[in-house]
Design a protein around this motif. Structure first.
Motif, PDB file in Angstrom:
ATOM      1  N   ASP A 114      48.001  39.506  34.487  1.00 53.37           N
ATOM      2  CA  ASP A 114      49.079  39.899  35.388  1.00 53.37           C
ATOM      3  C   ASP A 114      48.978  39.052  36.649  1.00 53.37           C
ATOM      4  N   LEU A 162      51.061  49.793  31.544  1.00 51.44           N
ATOM      5  CA  LEU A 162      51.419  48.377  31.632  1.00 51.44           C
ATOM      6  C   LEU A 162      50.195  47.469  31.577  1.00 51.44           C
ATOM      7  N   SER A 163      49.007  48.031  31.452  1.00 54.89           N
ATOM      8  CA  SER A 163      47.780  47.248  31.379  1.00 54.89           C
ATOM      9  C   SER A 163      47.789  46.308  30.172  1.00 54.89           C
ATOM     10  N   LYS A 164      47.323  45.072  30.383  1.00 56.75           N
ATOM     11  CA  LYS A 164      47.333  44.080  29.298  1.00 56.75           C
ATOM     12  C   LYS A 164      46.017  43.333  29.142  1.00 56.75           C
ATOM     13  N   GLN A 206      40.251  47.276  34.061  1.00 57.12           N
ATOM     14  CA  GLN A 206      40.946  47.943  32.957  1.00 57.12           C
ATOM     15  C   GLN A 206      40.057  48.190  31.738  1.00 57.12           C
ATOM     16  N   GLU A 259      45.847  39.216  28.329  1.00 57.01           N
ATOM     17  CA  GLU A 259      47.007  38.720  29.067  1.00 57.01           C
ATOM     18  C   GLU A 259      46.850  39.009  30.555  1.00 57.01           C
ATOM     19  N   TYR A 282      44.796  50.923  29.189  1.00 58.18           N
ATOM     20  CA  TYR A 282      46.032  50.973  28.407  1.00 58.18           C
ATOM     21  C   TYR A 282      46.123  52.247  27.571  1.00 58.18           C
ATOM     22  N   LEU A 315      44.552  42.778  25.809  1.00 57.62           N
ATOM     23  CA  LEU A 315      45.194  41.751  24.997  1.00 57.62           C
ATOM     24  C   LEU A 315      44.833  40.350  25.476  1.00 57.62           C
ATOM     25  N   TRP A 323      50.203  47.690  37.053  1.00 56.68           N
ATOM     26  CA  TRP A 323      49.375  48.483  36.146  1.00 56.68           C
ATOM     27  C   TRP A 323      48.522  49.513  36.878  1.00 56.68           C
TER      28      TRP A 323
END
Length: 265
Positions: free
Chosen positions: A91, A82-84, A101, A89, A147, A87, A76
């Protein structure tokens, strides 16, 4: 004067002309004061910026094992879409990823060689633009997480480059553009999730670099292949040192290299 330590990217300060600093553990050097002087660079060994061990550098100043395990080198970082963390979630380390992020990010236009689109944390402006050698830049959107910045960049790079031509940047083969007009052209392509964050009022930032002479032809210095170099420093732009004989040295590309640096004249 003699300095020794592990290289990290040059720190910068924006004034009338950008000020550049090499910073080591117990010392620092304002490189602007070395312009016009002969400098020698001698590669001594590797030192991973994460584990501190004498292991060959793989990427971004990290050894292979660290690059493939630490959150600072997750996918990311290079591909913000690709940042999560937004959410919840993970990495590699969710706490780290939330801190990195879930903060304001900016999508911008920068003109280093030709106009390009990019992403950075808001706190890294104008540092990010300086590191890319941009002589002018402007914000497009300011969003609350990485994101949203990433998907905006992905959408806009269908219409404008996301790469810098570093050779044109270093030879000063550049044109001035009206970045406010360029931003307005891209407005319609901003994804729906980010449209409310469009910035219409900011003016472009102009940046001047400490360069006495730009090279006409470029020779790159790779300390892994040529561990010693000596030359007269004639400029600094982006994260590059420019020398009188056309040699250019990417400091950031040598993070994790321990060097002895001498100012000879």
């Amino acid at each position: 004067m003699r300095y020794e330590g592990v290289l990290t990217k040059m720190r910068t300060e924006i004034t009338d002309v950008v000020q550049y600093y090499l910073v080591w553990e117990n010392d620092f050097l304002n490189l602007n004061q070395a312009l016009g002087k002969k400098i020698s660079i001698n590669f001594l060994k590797f030192q991973c910026l994460n584990c501190g061990l004498e292991k060959k550098i793989f990427r971004q100043g990290f050894c292979y094992d660290c690059f493939n395990s630490i959150p600072q080198a997750g996918d990311w970082v290079i591909n913000p879409e690709l940042s999560k963390a937004h959410l919840g979630e993970e990495d590699r380390d969710l706490d780290f990823e939330k801190r990195a992020q879930l903060q304001p990010h900016v999508v911008y236009l920068a003109n280093s060689s030709d106009v390009k689109v990019g992403v950075t944390r808001k706190s890294q402006i104008p540092t990010r633009w300086i590191d890319q050698g941009a002589h002018e830049a402007i914000e497009i959107v300011e969003v609350p997480n990485r994101y949203l910045a990433g998907i905006t960049e992905v959408a806009l790079k269908e219409h404008v480059s996301d790469k810098t031509n570093w050779r044109k940047m270093l030879t000063n083969d550049i044109v001035d553009l009206n970045l406010e007009e360029e931003r307005e052209k891209l407005k319609e392509y901003i994804p729906g999730e980010a449209k409310e964050y469009y910035i219409a009022s900011n003016k472009e930032t102009e940046i001047k670099f400490p360069v006495q002479e730009f090279p006409k032809k470029i020779k790159t210095l790779n300390l892994g292949k040529s561990p010693f170099y000596e030359g007269v420093l004639t400029g600094i732009k982006g994260q590059y040192l420019l020398f009188q004989d056309g040699t250019v040295f990417n400091v950031r590309g040598h993070e994790g290299f321990v060097v002895e640096l001498k100012i000879l004249v």
